[in-house]
Design a protein around this motif. Structure first.
Motif, PDB file in Angstrom:
ATOM      1  N   HIS A   1      13.901  29.981  -2.633  1.00  0.00           N
ATOM      2  CA  HIS A   1      13.184  29.500  -1.306  1.00  0.00           C
ATOM      3  C   HIS A   1      14.312  29.438  -0.173  1.00  0.00           C
ATOM      4  O   HIS A   1      15.274  28.791  -0.430  1.00  0.00           O
ATOM      5  CB  HIS A   1      12.754  28.184  -1.178  1.00  0.00           C
ATOM      6  N   LEU A   2      14.241  30.582   0.808  1.00  0.00           N
ATOM      7  CA  LEU A   2      15.192  30.673   1.824  1.00  0.00           C
ATOM      8  C   LEU A   2      14.919  29.590   3.022  1.00  0.00           C
ATOM      9  O   LEU A   2      13.634  29.397   3.372  1.00  0.00           O
ATOM     10  CB  LEU A   2      15.282  31.986   2.484  1.00  0.00           C
ATOM     11  N   PRO A   3      15.886  28.908   3.782  1.00  0.00           N
ATOM     12  CA  PRO A   3      15.563  28.090   4.773  1.00  0.00           C
ATOM     13  C   PRO A   3      15.229  28.700   6.052  1.00  0.00           C
ATOM     14  O   PRO A   3      14.302  28.487   6.602  1.00  0.00           O
ATOM     15  CB  PRO A   3      16.948  27.331   4.941  1.00  0.00           C
ATOM     16  N   THR A   4      15.487  29.967   6.123  1.00  0.00           N
ATOM     17  CA  THR A   4      14.834  30.935   7.302  1.00  0.00           C
ATOM     18  C   THR A   4      14.956  32.436   6.644  1.00  0.00           C
ATOM     19  O   THR A   4      15.517  32.731   5.586  1.00  0.00           O
ATOM     20  CB  THR A   4      15.835  30.888   8.475  1.00  0.00           C
ATOM     21  N   TYR A   5      14.099  33.111   7.344  1.00  0.00           N
ATOM     22  CA  TYR A   5      14.321  34.619   6.920  1.00  0.00           C
ATOM     23  C   TYR A   5      14.892  35.432   7.971  1.00  0.00           C
ATOM     24  O   TYR A   5      14.267  35.422   9.085  1.00  0.00           O
ATOM     25  CB  TYR A   5      12.827  35.161   6.335  1.00  0.00           C
ATOM     26  N   THR A   6      15.699  36.252   7.552  1.00  0.00           N
ATOM     27  CA  THR A   6      16.070  37.370   8.482  1.00  0.00           C
ATOM     28  C   THR A   6      15.945  38.579   7.815  1.00  0.00           C
ATOM     29  O   THR A   6      16.028  38.777   6.502  1.00  0.00           O
ATOM     30  CB  THR A   6      17.698  37.247   8.883  1.00  0.00           C
ATOM     31  N   THR A   7      16.007  39.799   8.406  1.00  0.00           N
ATOM     32  CA  THR A   7      15.942  41.048   7.643  1.00  0.00           C
ATOM     33  C   THR A   7      17.261  41.364   6.844  1.00  0.00           C
ATOM     34  O   THR A   7      18.104  40.838   7.250  1.00  0.00           O
ATOM     35  CB  THR A   7      15.702  42.244   8.819  1.00  0.00           C
ATOM     36  N   ASN A   8      17.026  42.174   5.843  1.00  0.00           N
ATOM     37  CA  ASN A   8      18.135  42.589   5.202  1.00  0.00           C
ATOM     38  C   ASN A   8      18.755  41.590   4.183  1.00  0.00           C
ATOM     39  O   ASN A   8      20.159  41.560   3.942  1.00  0.00           O
ATOM     40  CB  ASN A   8      19.092  43.758   5.930  1.00  0.00           C
ATOM     41  N   GLU A   9      18.189  40.837   3.944  1.00  0.00           N
ATOM     42  CA  GLU A   9      18.729  39.609   2.912  1.00  0.00           C
ATOM     43  C   GLU A   9      18.755  40.265   1.646  1.00  0.00           C
ATOM     44  O   GLU A   9      17.461  40.561   0.887  1.00  0.00           O
ATOM     45  CB  GLU A   9      18.129  38.241   2.997  1.00  0.00           C
ATOM     46  N   THR A  10      19.774  40.105   0.817  1.00  0.00           N
ATOM     47  CA  THR A  10      19.952  40.854  -0.341  1.00  0.00           C
ATOM     48  C   THR A  10      20.320  39.855  -1.510  1.00  0.00           C
ATOM     49  O   THR A  10      21.159  38.978  -1.114  1.00  0.00           O
ATOM     50  CB  THR A  10      21.086  41.728  -0.292  1.00  0.00           C
ATOM     51  N   LEU A  11      19.780  39.932  -2.703  1.00  0.00           N
ATOM     52  CA  LEU A  11      19.836  38.928  -3.787  1.00  0.00           C
ATOM     53  C   LEU A  11      20.727  39.756  -4.809  1.00  0.00           C
ATOM     54  O   LEU A  11      20.284  40.771  -5.153  1.00  0.00           O
ATOM     55  CB  LEU A  11      18.620  38.228  -4.177  1.00  0.00           C
TER      56      LEU A  11
ATOM     57  N   GLU B   1      18.269  42.843  -5.339  1.00  0.00           N
ATOM     58  CA  GLU B   1      16.892  43.051  -4.864  1.00  0.00           C
ATOM     59  C   GLU B   1      17.048  42.862  -3.528  1.00  0.00           C
ATOM     60  O   GLU B   1      17.746  41.770  -2.856  1.00  0.00           O
ATOM     61  CB  GLU B   1      15.908  42.123  -5.320  1.00  0.00           C
ATOM     62  N   ILE B   2      16.427  43.427  -2.430  1.00  0.00           N
ATOM     63  CA  ILE B   2      16.230  42.992  -1.216  1.00  0.00           C
ATOM     64  C   ILE B   2      15.109  42.054  -1.114  1.00  0.00           C
ATOM     65  O   ILE B   2      13.956  42.349  -1.730  1.00  0.00           O
ATOM     66  CB  ILE B   2      15.502  44.319  -0.173  1.00  0.00           C
ATOM     67  N   LEU B   3      15.385  41.140  -0.451  1.00  0.00           N
ATOM     68  CA  LEU B   3      14.287  39.887  -0.375  1.00  0.00           C
ATOM     69  C   LEU B   3      13.434  40.037   0.723  1.00  0.00           C
ATOM     70  O   LEU B   3      13.838  40.295   1.548  1.00  0.00           O
ATOM     71  CB  LEU B   3      15.208  38.314  -0.343  1.00  0.00           C
ATOM     72  N   ILE B   4      12.189  39.723   0.650  1.00  0.00           N
ATOM     73  CA  ILE B   4      11.254  39.789   1.648  1.00  0.00           C
ATOM     74  C   ILE B   4      10.390  38.321   1.812  1.00  0.00           C
ATOM     75  O   ILE B   4       9.894  37.890   1.094  1.00  0.00           O
ATOM     76  CB  ILE B   4       9.981  40.871   1.421  1.00  0.00           C
ATOM     77  N   GLY B   5      10.783  37.617   3.032  1.00  0.00           N
ATOM     78  CA  GLY B   5       9.963  36.467   3.376  1.00  0.00           C
ATOM     79  C   GLY B   5      10.923  35.349   2.775  1.00  0.00           C
ATOM     80  O   GLY B   5      11.916  35.535   2.448  1.00  0.00           O
TER      81      GLY B   5
END
Length: 66
Positions: free
Chosen positions: A5-15, A28-32
């Motif tokens: 669970h991310l506090p906010t979402y921005t594009t191109n977040e990678t795990l 993986e690229i995270l979505i949402g």
């Protein structure tokens, strides 16, 4: 199941997940904001994660126990 669970979402977040030896075992690229990862077939042990985007990097660890 590993819930992320991310506090906010921005594009191109990678795990990126690494094992105790530093080997990258998952990427993986995270979505949402909410993401789920099935880790039921992973070996027991300590794993390290890194979530990064253009502005910030979050680091942490988790343990798989069966």
């Amino acid at each position: 199941i590993l819930n992320i669970h991310l506090p906010t979402y921005t594009t191109n977040e990678t795990l990126i997940i690494s094992d105790i030896l530093g080997n990258e075992i998952y990427k993986e690229i995270l979505i949402g904001i909410d993401n789920r990862l099935d880790i039921s077939k992973w070996s027991e042990g300590v794993y390290f994660y890194q979530i990064r985007n253009e502005q910030i990097i979050w680091n942490g660890k988790f343990i798989v126990e069966k």
